[in-house]
Write a protein that holds these residues in place. Structure first.
Motif, mmCIF file in Angstrom:
data_model
loop_
_atom_site.group_PDB
_atom_site.id
_atom_site.type_symbol
_atom_site.label_atom_id
_atom_site.label_comp_id
_atom_site.label_asym_id
_atom_site.label_seq_id
_atom_site.Cartn_x
_atom_site.Cartn_y
_atom_site.Cartn_z
ATOM 1 N N GLY A 69 -41.073 49.803 12.582
ATOM 2 C CA GLY A 69 -42.147 50.384 13.362
ATOM 3 C C GLY A 69 -42.306 51.866 13.081
ATOM 4 N N ASN A 70 -43.305 52.469 13.725
ATOM 5 C CA ASN A 70 -43.623 53.875 13.450
ATOM 6 C C ASN A 70 -42.877 54.845 14.356
ATOM 7 O OD1 ASN A 70 -44.935 53.331 15.838
ATOM 8 N ND2 ASN A 70 -46.936 54.128 15.200
ATOM 9 N N LYS A 71 -41.932 54.341 15.115
ATOM 10 C CA LYS A 71 -41.113 55.214 15.951
ATOM 11 C C LYS A 71 -39.778 54.532 16.216
ATOM 12 C CE LYS A 71 -44.366 55.147 19.101
ATOM 13 N NZ LYS A 71 -45.237 54.037 18.641
ATOM 14 N N PRO A 72 -38.762 55.290 16.624
ATOM 15 C CA PRO A 72 -37.445 54.681 16.864
ATOM 16 C C PRO A 72 -37.489 53.678 18.010
ATOM 17 C CG PRO A 72 -37.274 57.073 16.677
ATOM 18 C CD PRO A 72 -38.742 56.755 16.785
ATOM 19 N N GLY A 73 -36.585 52.729 17.933
ATOM 20 C CA GLY A 73 -36.519 51.714 18.982
ATOM 21 C C GLY A 73 -35.504 50.647 18.622
ATOM 22 N N PRO A 74 -35.506 49.563 19.354
ATOM 23 C CA PRO A 74 -34.513 48.503 19.147
ATOM 24 C C PRO A 74 -34.859 47.634 17.938
ATOM 25 C CG PRO A 74 -36.054 47.829 20.817
ATOM 26 C CD PRO A 74 -36.440 49.247 20.448
ATOM 27 N N THR A 75 -33.921 46.806 17.559
ATOM 28 C CA THR A 75 -34.139 45.810 16.510
ATOM 29 C C THR A 75 -34.139 44.431 17.148
ATOM 30 O OG1 THR A 75 -33.075 47.154 14.803
ATOM 31 C CG2 THR A 75 -33.216 44.767 14.401
ATOM 32 N N ILE A 76 -35.225 43.703 16.955
ATOM 33 C CA ILE A 76 -35.285 42.336 17.443
ATOM 34 C C ILE A 76 -35.233 41.392 16.243
ATOM 35 C CG2 ILE A 76 -37.828 42.310 17.538
ATOM 36 C CD1 ILE A 76 -37.448 40.461 20.056
ATOM 37 N N GLN A 77 -34.378 40.413 16.327
ATOM 38 C CA GLN A 77 -34.145 39.483 15.216
ATOM 39 C C GLN A 77 -34.940 38.207 15.432
ATOM 40 O OE1 GLN A 77 -29.987 38.747 14.583
ATOM 41 N NE2 GLN A 77 -30.309 37.203 13.004
ATOM 42 N N LEU A 78 -35.709 37.831 14.425
ATOM 43 C CA LEU A 78 -36.461 36.578 14.427
ATOM 44 C C LEU A 78 -35.756 35.642 13.457
ATOM 45 C CD1 LEU A 78 -40.095 38.041 14.258
ATOM 46 C CD2 LEU A 78 -38.525 37.894 16.214
ATOM 47 N N ALA A 79 -35.200 34.550 13.970
ATOM 48 C CA ALA A 79 -34.273 33.744 13.191
ATOM 49 C C ALA A 79 -34.726 32.294 13.101
ATOM 50 C CB ALA A 79 -32.870 33.804 13.810
ATOM 51 N N GLY A 80 -34.427 31.677 11.951
ATOM 52 C CA GLY A 80 -34.736 30.262 11.795
ATOM 53 C C GLY A 80 -34.075 29.683 10.556
ATOM 54 N N HIS A 81 -33.889 28.372 10.549
ATOM 55 C CA HIS A 81 -33.244 27.727 9.405
ATOM 56 C C HIS A 81 -34.282 27.107 8.481
ATOM 57 C CE1 HIS A 81 -33.629 23.532 10.940
ATOM 58 N NE2 HIS A 81 -33.386 24.040 12.137
ATOM 59 N N LEU A 82 -33.941 27.094 7.193
ATOM 60 C CA LEU A 82 -34.840 26.609 6.153
ATOM 61 C C LEU A 82 -34.681 25.123 5.882
ATOM 62 C CD1 LEU A 82 -34.124 29.585 3.764
ATOM 63 C CD2 LEU A 82 -36.426 29.027 4.571
ATOM 64 N N ASP A 83 -33.572 24.541 6.280
ATOM 65 C CA ASP A 83 -33.283 23.166 5.891
ATOM 66 C C ASP A 83 -33.830 22.164 6.891
ATOM 67 O OD1 ASP A 83 -31.269 24.312 7.585
ATOM 68 O OD2 ASP A 83 -29.992 22.581 7.235
ATOM 69 N N HIS A 84 -33.932 20.924 6.413
ATOM 70 C CA HIS A 84 -34.278 19.793 7.266
ATOM 71 C C HIS A 84 -33.316 18.655 6.957
ATOM 72 C CE1 HIS A 84 -36.025 17.863 3.736
ATOM 73 N NE2 HIS A 84 -36.874 18.872 3.571
ATOM 74 N N ILE A 85 -33.304 17.637 7.789
ATOM 75 C CA ILE A 85 -32.397 16.521 7.573
ATOM 76 C C ILE A 85 -32.769 15.785 6.282
ATOM 77 C CG2 ILE A 85 -31.859 16.250 10.019
ATOM 78 C CD1 ILE A 85 -33.758 13.810 10.029
ATOM 79 N N ASP A 86 -31.762 15.214 5.649
ATOM 80 C CA ASP A 86 -31.971 14.538 4.375
ATOM 81 C C ASP A 86 -32.246 13.050 4.608
ATOM 82 O OD1 ASP A 86 -32.183 14.011 1.720
ATOM 83 O OD2 ASP A 86 -30.052 14.279 1.248
#
Length: 396
Positions: A69-86
């Motif tokens: 972002g354009n100013k200091p602040g927190p870090t928010i993590q957006l997370a997800g897995h790439l795999d699917h069941i076989d």
């Protein structure tokens, strides 16, 4: 400085659908996510993020993206897995109102949502405090997956001040979940396998021993369900027998039997504790000199609990009410998601924001465009509220 106008109207349903379609067309069964990771890298860079690839696991690389972002602040993590069941699935299909294919609902729909949020924040000039950290990884789906990719990230300190996992329920704020592990129990009789007519069955009947163990497990499961539940937001603990393999020929008396199942437990216990508990049950019941056993485990996800007062939880509730006009209830969650690792190993508060997982793992997997748009609006507002209203707090 005034808070910029919320660009919620910029969420583009066609872009969401088309990016999901590009991801779904690339098969990514657990342990073979490299091509899907490459596609996600391409789409994430197009959305405006700075991207690096951690390829310590060559077939299951981690994708790490950042948008500052354009100013200091927190870090928010957006997370997800790439795999699917076989598991085989009919040929993927793209329609105006839905995307059909393996991984569409679990969880490439969530990955498309992450891309959309990054795109909008980038295109509006990064007018936000702090940083968006994007992490996408493989090796999620048990029993092949061991979460090594995500664990590598956490061990390296690549994590946010809080996280959103883009799968799970879309209509509750999950603040706790049961842990789950797969147990395997092999039971062996000292006598060799033989023809049924050539054995004294009164002295040698492995099937009775194995059946007795199953009965004991079922009784223990019933007792757990009948006890006073200290976590009313969660289902009771359980011991489940899912597989029973005995015999290899119609008239042979085998000397080996294999059982497999799950053990689910609540946040007042740990994986190590439940292993000791089940081991003591088995030792007590299998007490013949002629019978030996071998037990092993696979941890799928540790139990966890965060406070409903965590700021990220409040932001999710606020976002849900902004988008839907309804309050969002606090609940527990039964399935294992990566929130368990982000909370237990990463020590950061984490919420789930599902993008339509109802058909995940099904024979016919799909997600509607309407669902992913609504979920993306909720996730976007959660991110927005978190970044713009954040006051640094002590970690959980």
């Amino acid at each position: 400085m005034l808070t910029p106008e919320i660009p919620l109207s910029r969420i583009n349903s066609e872009r969401l659908r088309d990016r999901l379609w590009r991801l779904v067309q690339i098969a990514s069964p657990t342990g073979r996510e490299k091509k899907a990771a490459g596609m996600f890298v391409e789409l994430l860079e197009q959305a405006g993020a700075q991207v690096v690839v951690d390829d310590r696991l060559p077939d299951s690389p981690n994708v790490i993206g950042r948008l500052k972002g354009n100013k200091p602040g927190p870090t928010i993590q957006l997370a997800g897995h790439l795999d699917h069941i076989d598991i085989a699935h009919p040929v993927a299909e793209l329609h105006l109102d839905r995307v059909i294919g393996r991984g569409a609902a679990d969880m490439k729909n969530g990955l498309a949502g992450i891309l959309e949020i990054v795109q909008i924040l980038h295109d509006t000039g990064c007018e936000f405090p702090g940083e968006i950290l994007i992490t996408a990884y493989g090796l999620h789906e048990a029993p092949v997956g061991n979460s090594k990719g995500l664990l590598n990230l956490l061990e390296a300190g690549i994590k946010g001040d809080a996280a959103i996992v883009f799968e799970g329920p879309s209509d509750v704020a999950a603040v706790m979940a049961n842990g789950m592990a797969i147990w395997n129990l092999g039971i062996t009789h000292a006598a060799p396998a033989s023809h049924e007519l050539c054995t004294d069955r009164d002295k040698y009947e492995l099937l009775e021993w194995a059946s007795h163990v199953v009965t004991v497990f079922k009784q223990a499961d019933l007792e757990k369900k009948q006890r006073l539940n200290p976590f009313p937001l969660l289902p009771a603990e359980s011991i489940f027998v899912g597989q029973f393999h005995y015999g290899d020929f119609y008239n042979r008396l085998t000397n080996q039997c294999v059982l497999q199942g799950t053990r689910r437990w609540q946040p007042d216990k740990t994986f190590d504790e439940i292993k000791v508990e089940l081991e003591s049950v088995i030792q007590h019941e299998i007490n013949s000199n002629d019978i030996t056993y071998k037990q092993d485990w696979m941890l799928v996800g540790e139990s966890y609990e965060i406070s409903p007062d965590e700021f990220i939880v409040q932001c999710l509730q606020q976002a849900y009410e902004t988008v839907t006009g309804r309050p969002l209830a606090i609940k527990g969650h039964s399935s294992v998601t990566d929130a368990c690792r982000l909370v237990s190993q990463g020590h950061i508060p984490t919420v789930l924001c599902g993008f339509g997982t109802e058909t995940g793992h099904a024979d016919f997997e799909y997600v509607t465009v309407e669902q992913i748009v609504t979920s993306c609006r909720i996730a976007f507002m959660t991110v927005w509220y978190y970044l713009h209203q954040y006051v640094r707090r002590e970690p959980i």
